[in-house]
Write an enzyme that holds these catalytic residues in place. Structure first.
Site, PDB file in Angstrom:
ATOM      1  CD  GLU A 104     -45.488 -36.396  63.939  1.00  0.00           C
ATOM      2  OE1 GLU A 104     -46.667 -36.086  64.137  1.00  0.00           O
ATOM      3  OE2 GLU A 104     -44.514 -35.839  64.473  1.00  0.00           O
ATOM      4  CG  ASP A 105     -48.371 -34.061  61.129  1.00  0.00           C
ATOM      5  OD1 ASP A 105     -47.339 -34.418  61.737  1.00  0.00           O
ATOM      6  OD2 ASP A 105     -48.825 -32.904  61.215  1.00  0.00           O
ATOM      7  CG  ASP A 108     -39.228 -30.322  59.164  1.00  0.00           C
ATOM      8  OD1 ASP A 108     -38.320 -30.543  58.350  1.00  0.00           O
ATOM      9  OD2 ASP A 108     -39.541 -29.157  59.505  1.00  0.00           O
ATOM     10  CG  PHE A 157     -44.624 -25.099  55.769  1.00  0.00           C
ATOM     11  CD1 PHE A 157     -44.100 -25.546  56.968  1.00  0.00           C
ATOM     12  CD2 PHE A 157     -45.952 -24.719  55.727  1.00  0.00           C
ATOM     13  CE1 PHE A 157     -44.877 -25.607  58.109  1.00  0.00           C
ATOM     14  CE2 PHE A 157     -46.745 -24.771  56.867  1.00  0.00           C
ATOM     15  CZ  PHE A 157     -46.201 -25.216  58.055  1.00  0.00           C
ATOM     16  NE  ARG A 170     -54.726 -28.164  62.802  1.00  0.00           N
ATOM     17  CZ  ARG A 170     -53.453 -28.385  63.141  1.00  0.00           C
ATOM     18  NH1 ARG A 170     -52.761 -29.320  62.530  1.00  0.00           N
ATOM     19  NH2 ARG A 170     -52.867 -27.673  64.080  1.00  0.00           N
TER      20      ARG A 170
END
Ligand code: XMP
Ligand code: MG
Length: 189
Positions: A104-105, A108, A157, A170
């Site tokens: 997973e990136d 959060d 963010f 990206r």
């Protein structure tokens, strides 16, 4: 060619530069390789955010490994997570008896990874572990299991190295802070 201006309003300072990313991925790969030596792990990248991370991570794993991808969507603001997670494009490999590493990136709230973890565990995998490049330091994800975490970051963010704002950024080679547009729209994880 149609003229379209790239939006760069909102792009902030570098939080993790290329050298630090490389070192972090190297660390994670060493830990994963140590734990899975002699096994046949299946790496499952969660699109699209994990794509550069998974590519770099798995190329540092010194034994043959299988790679799959899935797409999950969460609905809500483009810079906030909502409660609903859906797998919109699934893997094809039978998980029964497999040792799965979900890649997973960013964690959060943790909703996305918890949903996919539960789903995969229910398909009879021998083990499911989570390898996240980033985890936000926030009470919102207190209960989220992650076996490998590259970097703990502040609750802001971020974009770059796979992470997007409105499907842009990206391809930045490092991770930047981003001040998002508060206007919400559907986001893809
Ligand atoms: P949850 O809250 O489910 O969120 O853990 C995971 C997904 O939300 C997206 N996300 C971000 N994307 N910068 C991004 O580009 C961020 O700071 C960020 N925080 C959450 C991401 O798609 C992730 O898979
Ligand atoms: Mg995203």
């Amino acid at each position: 060619m149609q003229e379209r201006k790239p939006q760069s309003v909102g792009l902030g300072k570098v939080v993790i530069d290329r050298a630090a990313l490389e070192a972090g991925v190297e660390r994670l790969a060493a830990a994963v390789a140590g734990d899975y030596a002699g096994h046949d792990p299946l790496f499952v990248g969660i699109l699209k955010g994990s794509v550069f991370f998974l590519a770099d991570l798995t190329r540092k794993i010194p034994f043959p490994s299988q790679i799959e991808f899935l797409t999950a969507s969460s609905y809500g603001g483009s810079s906030t997570s909502s409660g609903e997670v859906r797998i919109t494009a699934d893997i094809v490999t039978d998980l029964r008896g497999r040792d799965v590493i979900l890649v997973e990136d960013i964690i959060d709230t943790g909703l996305t990874i918890r949903h996919i973890f539960r789903e995969f565990a229910s398909r009879g995998a021998a083990s499911v572990k989570v390898c996240a490049l980033l985890r936000k330091k926030t009470a919102k994800n207190g209960g989220t299991p992650a076996d490998y975490v590259g970097f703990e970051i502040d609750d802001t963010f971020v974009v770059g190295y796979g992470l997007d704002y409105d499907e842009r950024y990206r391809n930045l080679p490092e991770i930047h802070e981003f001040e998002p547009n508060p206007q919400g729209k559907e986001s893809q994880t």
